[in-house]
Scaffold this motif. Sequence first.
Motif, PDB file in Angstrom:
ATOM      1  N   LEU A   1       1.124  -9.428  -3.258  1.00 46.09           N
ATOM      2  CA  LEU A   1      -0.105  -9.965  -3.829  1.00 46.09           C
ATOM      3  C   LEU A   1      -1.304  -9.136  -3.398  1.00 46.09           C
ATOM      4  O   LEU A   1      -1.599  -9.037  -2.208  1.00 46.09           O
ATOM      5  CB  LEU A   1      -0.279 -11.424  -3.393  1.00 46.09           C
ATOM      6  CG  LEU A   1      -1.574 -12.120  -3.792  1.00 46.09           C
ATOM      7  CD1 LEU A   1      -1.710 -12.188  -5.318  1.00 46.09           C
ATOM      8  CD2 LEU A   1      -1.611 -13.512  -3.180  1.00 46.09           C
ATOM      9  N   SER A   2      -1.984  -8.546  -4.368  1.00 50.52           N
ATOM     10  CA  SER A   2      -3.205  -7.813  -4.074  1.00 50.52           C
ATOM     11  C   SER A   2      -4.383  -8.775  -4.080  1.00 50.52           C
ATOM     12  O   SER A   2      -4.582  -9.519  -5.037  1.00 50.52           O
ATOM     13  CB  SER A   2      -3.443  -6.716  -5.114  1.00 50.52           C
ATOM     14  OG  SER A   2      -4.689  -6.075  -4.858  1.00 50.52           O
ATOM     15  N   GLY A   3      -5.173  -8.722  -3.022  1.00 46.69           N
ATOM     16  CA  GLY A   3      -6.357  -9.566  -2.914  1.00 46.69           C
ATOM     17  C   GLY A   3      -7.581  -8.961  -3.567  1.00 46.69           C
ATOM     18  O   GLY A   3      -8.684  -9.477  -3.427  1.00 46.69           O
TER      19      GLY A   3
ATOM     20  N   ILE B   1       6.220 -13.443   0.572  1.00 45.62           N
ATOM     21  CA  ILE B   1       4.988 -12.902   0.001  1.00 45.62           C
ATOM     22  C   ILE B   1       4.363 -11.908   0.973  1.00 45.62           C
ATOM     23  O   ILE B   1       4.217 -12.201   2.164  1.00 45.62           O
ATOM     24  CB  ILE B   1       3.972 -14.026  -0.288  1.00 45.62           C
ATOM     25  CG1 ILE B   1       4.578 -15.063  -1.242  1.00 45.62           C
ATOM     26  CG2 ILE B   1       2.674 -13.460  -0.866  1.00 45.62           C
ATOM     27  CD1 ILE B   1       3.757 -16.332  -1.366  1.00 45.62           C
TER      28      ILE B   1
ATOM     29  N   ILE C   1       0.819  -9.892   1.386  1.00 45.90           N
ATOM     30  CA  ILE C   1      -0.560  -9.883   0.885  1.00 45.90           C
ATOM     31  C   ILE C   1      -1.301  -8.691   1.472  1.00 45.90           C
ATOM     32  O   ILE C   1      -1.224  -8.437   2.673  1.00 45.90           O
ATOM     33  CB  ILE C   1      -1.303 -11.185   1.246  1.00 45.90           C
ATOM     34  CG1 ILE C   1      -0.601 -12.390   0.628  1.00 45.90           C
ATOM     35  CG2 ILE C   1      -2.771 -11.118   0.791  1.00 45.90           C
ATOM     36  CD1 ILE C   1      -1.192 -13.728   1.027  1.00 45.90           C
ATOM     37  N   SER C   2      -2.011  -7.986   0.606  1.00 47.61           N
ATOM     38  CA  SER C   2      -2.895  -6.907   1.045  1.00 47.61           C
ATOM     39  C   SER C   2      -4.232  -7.107   0.366  1.00 47.61           C
ATOM     40  O   SER C   2      -4.301  -7.287  -0.853  1.00 47.61           O
ATOM     41  CB  SER C   2      -2.313  -5.543   0.677  1.00 47.61           C
ATOM     42  OG  SER C   2      -3.138  -4.516   1.184  1.00 47.61           O
ATOM     43  N   SER C   3      -5.294  -7.077   1.159  1.00 45.07           N
ATOM     44  CA  SER C   3      -6.605  -7.409   0.620  1.00 45.07           C
ATOM     45  C   SER C   3      -7.711  -6.587   1.262  1.00 45.07           C
ATOM     46  O   SER C   3      -7.657  -6.281   2.450  1.00 45.07           O
ATOM     47  CB  SER C   3      -6.896  -8.895   0.869  1.00 45.07           C
ATOM     48  OG  SER C   3      -8.165  -9.248   0.375  1.00 45.07           O
TER      49      SER C   3
ATOM     50  N   LEU D   1      -9.297 -13.754  -3.909  1.00 47.32           N
ATOM     51  CA  LEU D   1      -8.113 -14.093  -3.109  1.00 47.32           C
ATOM     52  C   LEU D   1      -8.225 -15.513  -2.573  1.00 47.32           C
ATOM     53  O   LEU D   1      -7.257 -16.277  -2.610  1.00 47.32           O
ATOM     54  CB  LEU D   1      -7.915 -13.099  -1.963  1.00 47.32           C
ATOM     55  CG  LEU D   1      -6.721 -13.391  -1.048  1.00 47.32           C
ATOM     56  CD1 LEU D   1      -5.402 -13.440  -1.828  1.00 47.32           C
ATOM     57  CD2 LEU D   1      -6.659 -12.366   0.074  1.00 47.32           C
TER      58      LEU D   1
ATOM     59  N   ILE E   1       5.249 -15.429   4.687  1.00 46.29           N
ATOM     60  CA  ILE E   1       4.101 -14.613   4.267  1.00 46.29           C
ATOM     61  C   ILE E   1       3.771 -13.634   5.384  1.00 46.29           C
ATOM     62  O   ILE E   1       3.755 -13.994   6.563  1.00 46.29           O
ATOM     63  CB  ILE E   1       2.858 -15.480   3.986  1.00 46.29           C
ATOM     64  CG1 ILE E   1       3.156 -16.568   2.951  1.00 46.29           C
ATOM     65  CG2 ILE E   1       1.684 -14.616   3.513  1.00 46.29           C
ATOM     66  CD1 ILE E   1       2.037 -17.590   2.781  1.00 46.29           C
TER      67      ILE E   1
ATOM     68  N   LEU F   1       1.188  -9.807   6.138  1.00 46.46           N
ATOM     69  CA  LEU F   1       0.034  -9.031   5.674  1.00 46.46           C
ATOM     70  C   LEU F   1       0.265  -7.538   5.796  1.00 46.46           C
ATOM     71  O   LEU F   1       0.912  -7.067   6.735  1.00 46.46           O
ATOM     72  CB  LEU F   1      -1.213  -9.376   6.506  1.00 46.46           C
ATOM     73  CG  LEU F   1      -1.737 -10.803   6.404  1.00 46.46           C
ATOM     74  CD1 LEU F   1      -2.912 -10.994   7.366  1.00 46.46           C
ATOM     75  CD2 LEU F   1      -2.141 -11.134   4.981  1.00 46.46           C
TER      76      LEU F   1
END
Length: 181
Positions: A12-14, A77, A79-81, A92, A110, A112
């Motif tokens: 998931l791109s933030g 999941i 996530i990178s934001s 996000l 999850i 990161l």
Amino acid sequence: MFYSNAMKFLALSGSTRQASTNTAMLKAVADIAHPAYDIEVFSRIGDFPVFSPDLEALPLPAALQTFVAAINRCDGIIISSPEYVMAIPGGLKNAIDWLVSRPEIVGKPIVLMHASHRGDDMLAQLRMVLSTISDRFSAELFLRFELIKKSPDEISSHLEKPENRRVVEDFLADFARHCTL
């Protein structure tokens, strides 16, 4: 969309930027990942309406149906934001708000990743929020590359270097183990 019998990760791109460094990093990771991992990059959080409990009733808006289905299908999941004004980007946070009362996120592993040498304030906030919505969030599993100002091709080339590929492979293997605990 997931296609194989491999461990399924939703990346998931933030970011809502078309030329996002975080999205490019997640795509590069998906491209170099061992076939044991099927990684779907989701970069459309900008399509979501602003969260409102009034909109949670079924049917969800179409963009959210796609998102929730991807979460439901995945084993974990990533996530990178980016950081915006020392905080979680609004898009996000909005995506996370849509998940708070949904069963698909409960117990979902999850982790990161981060594409910058800075952003620690946002990461601290994100860790707090994610540990609230999933008891399977792992603050210990974390992967960071310094990729600011690199093009998607440069990011891909950087991650394809043997030493970086090894780091990515180790991270994915550790996450896969975490998902099976």
